[in-house]
Design a protein around this motif. Structure first.
Motif, PDB file in Angstrom:
ATOM      1  N   SER A  84       0.824  -1.196  -0.061  1.00 14.79           N
ATOM      2  CA  SER A  84       0.024  -0.043   0.108  1.00 14.79           C
ATOM      3  C   SER A  84       1.073   1.149  -0.011  1.00 14.79           C
ATOM      4  CB  SER A  84      -0.939  -0.057   1.237  1.00 14.79           C
ATOM      5  OG  SER A  84      -1.240   1.238   1.577  1.00 14.79           O
ATOM      6  N   LEU A  99      -1.243  -0.950  -4.705  1.00 14.62           N
ATOM      7  CA  LEU A  99      -2.722  -1.491  -4.336  1.00 14.62           C
ATOM      8  C   LEU A  99      -4.064  -0.465  -5.005  1.00 14.62           C
ATOM      9  CD1 LEU A  99      -2.500  -3.111  -0.893  1.00 14.62           C
ATOM     10  CD2 LEU A  99      -2.030  -3.912  -3.158  1.00 14.62           C
ATOM     11  N   ASP A 100      -5.124  -1.168  -5.579  1.00 15.04           N
ATOM     12  CA  ASP A 100      -6.146  -0.373  -6.136  1.00 15.04           C
ATOM     13  C   ASP A 100      -6.982  -0.235  -4.973  1.00 15.04           C
ATOM     14  OD1 ASP A 100      -7.758   0.825  -7.695  1.00 15.04           O
ATOM     15  OD2 ASP A 100      -8.278  -0.739  -9.132  1.00 15.04           O
ATOM     16  N   THR A 101      -7.945   0.674  -5.007  1.00 15.91           N
ATOM     17  CA  THR A 101      -9.210   0.895  -3.837  1.00 15.91           C
ATOM     18  C   THR A 101     -10.370   0.330  -4.353  1.00 15.91           C
ATOM     19  OG1 THR A 101      -7.974   2.935  -3.607  1.00 15.91           O
ATOM     20  CG2 THR A 101     -10.298   2.504  -2.486  1.00 15.91           C
ATOM     21  N   ASP A 138      -4.760  -2.197   6.713  1.00 13.35           N
ATOM     22  CA  ASP A 138      -5.613  -1.671   5.740  1.00 13.35           C
ATOM     23  C   ASP A 138      -6.799  -1.369   6.684  1.00 13.35           C
ATOM     24  OD1 ASP A 138      -7.033  -1.348   3.519  1.00 13.35           O
ATOM     25  OD2 ASP A 138      -7.230  -3.340   2.881  1.00 13.35           O
ATOM     26  N   SER A 172      -8.621  -2.360   0.175  1.00 17.83           N
ATOM     27  CA  SER A 172      -7.975  -3.026  -1.060  1.00 17.83           C
ATOM     28  C   SER A 172      -7.859  -4.330  -0.702  1.00 17.83           C
ATOM     29  CB  SER A 172      -6.478  -2.314  -1.158  1.00 17.83           C
ATOM     30  OG  SER A 172      -6.362  -0.925  -1.135  1.00 17.83           O
ATOM     31  N   LYS A 176      -3.108  -2.665  -8.429  1.00 18.13           N
ATOM     32  CA  LYS A 176      -3.059  -1.528  -9.284  1.00 18.13           C
ATOM     33  C   LYS A 176      -3.085  -2.044 -10.640  1.00 18.13           C
ATOM     34  CE  LYS A 176      -2.705   2.924  -8.770  1.00 18.13           C
ATOM     35  NZ  LYS A 176      -2.539   3.658  -7.379  1.00 18.13           N
TER      36      LYS A 176
END
Lengths: 345, 307, 276
Positions: A89, A94-96, A118, A123, A262
């Protein structure tokens, strides 16, 4: 781009390649070795029409390194442990997941929802949690195994027959617990003591292997070995007379998570798979196979009675604490890297 | 490189002189683009600043080479002294590869010689026999070697069965296991060039030596060996160089206990360390080492041909 | 003198060493072959003859993975070997029939570069390169990497063969009013064919066998047989892996046998020195 690759493969090898005509969607996983049964992936494909491919790794660090060396954008999901979620992160890997994108998000157990690495699960979702300590072959050694001395200052019967995980984070964390010093300490004397401890202990160790950690115990190549609790349980079920220890100094606790990477090429499929993993029945099936524990409400009722009763999954109340591995600062990490190199030089 | 010495010789004719550039262009392009440039990039990377947990920052730095050669203590602020850690890792790799080369030579030379002195029509069959195992995936060969050498494996069963030993010999996870693995991986590379050299050897030289009352072993040492030296050197290089950078045998047979050059480099890119410039620097040092070995052997080769 | 001549060639002890050498070479393979027919899942206990692991390879839970890996491996090996052989044939003609020129040494070094650079270095360098130019890793990256490192392996037998062919053949053809292309196509190429076939087979096997470079440059979800096998054997050798290995061994033996007979038929023309 992937389609182009496949197309070129087909064009180049007409005679050999059977084209994948039926793929409705794809999903590309980067996963630990031996951590999901093929049958489960097949079932997901059958239910969703999404074709799953999977590559495996054998440590959190190896996964990070591979992703950073140009593999971002090729995988949808990976399965880092707690501290590694934090690192990834921080690295912006990382994507949300927006609210409402995961319809089964409410199934996450409250204690695994607000996790420090997290908060609110933006994520990641819980995959499996368990502990890491060590197991001993009871045919070889019948004495007391409630101390990390078994690994770091072993009795004569076990010396030279010990396998360690080939994982810097876990070995150093357990060594720190053995010495009673905090993880990622900046105290120089403590770091020196850690270095010295590993240097002395090394003479007792036969090998460093993560993915064969179970196999060496089952085959008898190692008489004791650092291992994850569920992996040890599987070894025991395969016929090895091994006992998993909950030493007084404590054990390493970990929570592996499925994270959305991501630039995931198949984001929709990835979310579907996350929802699949949050179904109590599915995650229970996985848990029954992997022999760890799930973090999903309602999964318990699908667990087999045997699993719930395994000694590996039931930490004795009087044993040491379960401690998560911490992500060290860059300065401490540099020293850790040195200690690790010293250990293997 | 065994064929290298031969095929690197002079061009015999210039029939296709006009088309030469066109003919060579594909190889220049492919190898230049996908081997030479990458290796050159690696050289550049070795002089860059490392990014925490993998990657590089485009700033000039000698830190990678400094880390390799100078020890500044656990915390990096002691007065620099010579760093033995990596030199030792390199030395271990050289020693392991060297031992494997010597084993391969001791077994490979007699084998190659024996094959080359068979009647011409059965030689092909012998060569065939030696090369077949080489066509099996290296990985599988290494793993089956591991299986064979286990404490409860077939080798120990056999040795105990015929009563040579009472308890299993512990081989796996030792340096010896790694040497055995490397030896086994590359043995045919030793046999083939020596075979080619002995096959071309003119045995009337040996006969002449015998006529002059040289004993057989004197003939071997003083007449045959100098004559087939290029083949022996080629064989040694073909075993030594790949052994030097190998990481399968140390990982699978040595228990990953000690770094070898190959595993040290891999660790920087796929393992815990994530120090790309250092991995690149170690690669460049390894490459230099190989080039030195090749140059030394080329000089030996030339001297050998002068005899 | 013939008797003495034979005698001078023979050294006591060399034959036992040769036999020992063969035992060492074959023992691990034999173990693999035997245990691939083991009924038991365990690799340590023999429980009777069975073909079930061969069936497992084709219909078992991992069969899809291995099928795909095999398709990738063979298609990459065929294309890479074809490309490498074409490039090497062309390069050998340029090097050996192109007269002398400046940069010939450099050219020779470049062709042999993949043999000089340790494989782990090539692997890492290629990885860095692909990631720097943003070449998405996948099937294509494996293919181009394989083409590049297969070139010297194809080049060696081709160049060795070509060196053994006197230029009088082409000269004679051209004296008979063949142009240079015809001389190459109709005379030189057929003479070189055994070398080209050996080069192709060598390149094919090298590509099929490669693990280290492939492991570094492969993309998500793309496996070749060696990487798939590595993934599987790291957790202990399973009998289905032994079955796959035995089948690969059989394929390899067929390939080598073909090259042996092709080489033999080529020998009738002319045996270049040192070529096998």
């Amino acid at each position: 781009m992937k389609a182009i690759h496949n197309a070129s493969a087909v064009a180049l090898t007409i005679a050999l390649l059977a084209p994948n005509a039926s793929a409705e969607g794809k999903l590309s996983l980067f996963h630990w070795f031996e951590y999901i049964p093929q049958e489960m992936l097949d079932r997901f494909t059958a239910e969703s029409g999404i074709e799953v491919t999977m590559d495996t790794y054998d440590s959190n660090e190896a996964m990070l390194a591979t992703l950073k060396a140009g593999s971002m954008g090729t995988y949808d999901l990976s399965f880092p442990g707690d501290y590694m979620v934090q690192i990834m992160s921080d690295e912006g890997m990382l994507d949300t997941i927006a609210d409402g994108e995961l319809k089964n998000k409410a199934n996450i157990m409250p204690e695994w929802l607000e996790v420090p690495y997290d908060m609110g699960r933006k994520s990641s979702i819980p995959y499996q949690w368990g502990t890491t300590s060590f197991s001993v072959n009871r045919d070889v050694y019948t004495g007391d195994i409630s101390s990390t001395d078994i690994l770091f200052d072993p009795p004569a019967e076990l010396a030279g027959k010990i396998n360690m995980l080939d994982s810097q984070g876990e070995v150093l964390a357990l060594a720190a617990m053995h010495l009673g010093i905090p993880q990622c300490t900046t105290d120089r004397d403590q770091l020196k003591a850690l270095d010295a401890q590993l240097q002395t202990s090394k003479q007792h160790w036969a090998s460093f292997n993560s993915d064969t950690a179970k196999e060496v115990l089952v085959s008898g190549d190692a008489a004791a070995g650092m291992i994850y609790n569920g992996f040890s349980a599987k070894g025991r079920l395969e016929g090895a007379n091994i006992e998993y220890a909950y030493p007084d100094q404590g054990v390493i606790a970990w929570m592996d998570n499925a994270v959305l990477l991501k630039d995931a090429p198949n984001r929709e499929s990835a979310l579907k798979f996350m929802d699949f993993l949050l179904e109590p029945k599915n995650i229970a099936e996985l848990t029954n196979w992997a022999q760890y524990s799930a973090g999903v409400i309602g999964a318990d009722e699908f667990l087999t009675a045997e699993l719930r009763a395994t000694p590996e999954n039931n930490k004795p109340a009087d044993s040491g604490p379960a401690v998560f591995v911490e992500a060290c600062s860059q300065e401490v990490q540099a020293v850790y890297d040195k200690i690790w190199t010293n250990l293997k030089k | 490189m065994a064929g290298g010495a031969a095929s690197g010789g002079k061009a015999q004719t210039d029939t296709y002189k006009e088309a030469r550039t066109l003919l060579l262009l594909p190889s220049w392009l492919v190898l230049g683009f996908f081997v030479l440039i990458p290796v050159f990039m690696m050289l550049i990377y070795s002089f860059l600043t490392k990014e925490f947990r993998g990657g590089v920052i485009w700033e000039f730095s000698l830190a990678a080479y400094d880390q390799f050669f100078f020890d500044r203590g656990l915390f990096g602020d002691d007065a620099p002294s010579i760093e033995w850690t990596y030199i030792n890792i390199f030395w271990r790799s050289i020693w392991q590869a060297g031992a494997a080369t010597i084993f391969a030579l001791l077994i490979g030379f007699p084998t190659a010689y024996f094959i080359a002195t068979r009647p011409p029509n059965s030689r092909q069959m012998w060569v065939f026999l030696v090369t077949i195992p080489y066509w099996v995936n290296l990985l599988i060969r290494t793993v089956s070697m591991k299986f064979l050498l286990r404490d409860q494996g077939p080798l120990n069963d056999f040795l105990m069965g015929i009563g040579i030993v009472d308890s299993p010999i512990h081989i796996i996870n030792t340096d010896f296991a790694v040497q055995l693995g490397l030896f086994y991986s590359y043995l045919p590379f030793m046999v083939l060039p020596i075979y080619a050299a002995v096959e071309r050897y003119n045995f009337s030289l040996s006969e002449a030596a015998a006529d002059l009352y040289a004993s057989k072993w004197q003939t071997l040492r003083r007449v045959l060996l100098p004559a087939v030296k290029p083949g022996v050197i080629a064989g040694c290089i073909l075993v030594f160089v790949p052994s030097l950078g190998s990481f399968l045998a140390p990982d699978l047979l040595g228990g990953a206990k000690n770094f070898m050059i190959g595993s040290l480099i891999e660790e920087q890119f796929k393992g815990n360390a994530g120090n790309w410039p250092f991995g690149a620097a170690a690669s460049m040092i390894l490459l230099s080492l190989v080039l030195i070995v090749l140059m030394l052997s080329a000089r030996q080769q030339n001297k050998g041909e002068g005899v | 003198m013939a008797q003495a001549g034979e005698d001078i060639k023979n050294y006591p002890g060399f034959m036992p060493i040769t036999l020992f050498c063969l035992v060492v070479l074959y023992a691990p393979l034999l173990v693999v072959m035997i245990y691939s027919f083991n009924e038991s899942k365990s690799i340590t206990v023999w429980q009777g003859l069975s073909f079930k692991w061969y069936v497992d390879v084709f219909v078992g839970p991992e069969s899809a993975k291995f099928k795909e890996a095999a398709i990738n491996s063979f298609s990459i090996a065929i294309v890479a070997a074809l490309a490498a052989t074409a490039i090497a044939t062309s390069a050998a003609t340029g090097m050996l029939r192109g007269g002398s020129f400046r940069g010939r040494g450099f050219s020779f070094g470049l062709i042999n570069l993949p043999l000089i650079v340790p494989e782990i270095v090539t692997a890492v360098a290629t990885l860095i390169f692909f990631s720097a130019i943003d070449f998405e890793r996948g099937y294509l990256t494996i293919l181009v990497a394989h083409i590049a490192f297969c070139i010297p392996f194809a080049y060696m037998p081709i160049a060795a063969r070509m060196q053994g062919i006197e230029d009088t053949y082409e000269q004679a053809a051209m004296d008979l009013y063949a142009n240079k292309t015809q001389a190459f196509r109709l005379v030189l190429f057929p003479l070189m064919l055994p070398g080209i076939v050996s080069g192709f087979i060598l390149a094919f096997i090298i590509s099929l066998d490669d693990f280290i470079i492939t492991n570094f440059v492969k993309g998500a979800g793309i496996e070749t047989l060696p990487t798939a096998i590595f993934g599987a054997v790291k957790q202990g050798i399973k009998p289905n892996i032994m079955a796959i290995s035995t089948m690969l061994l059989a394929v390899s033996i067929v390939m080598v046998t073909i090259s042996y007979f092709v080489g033999k038929s080529g020998d009738k023309l002319k045996q270049p020195p040192g070529e096998k």
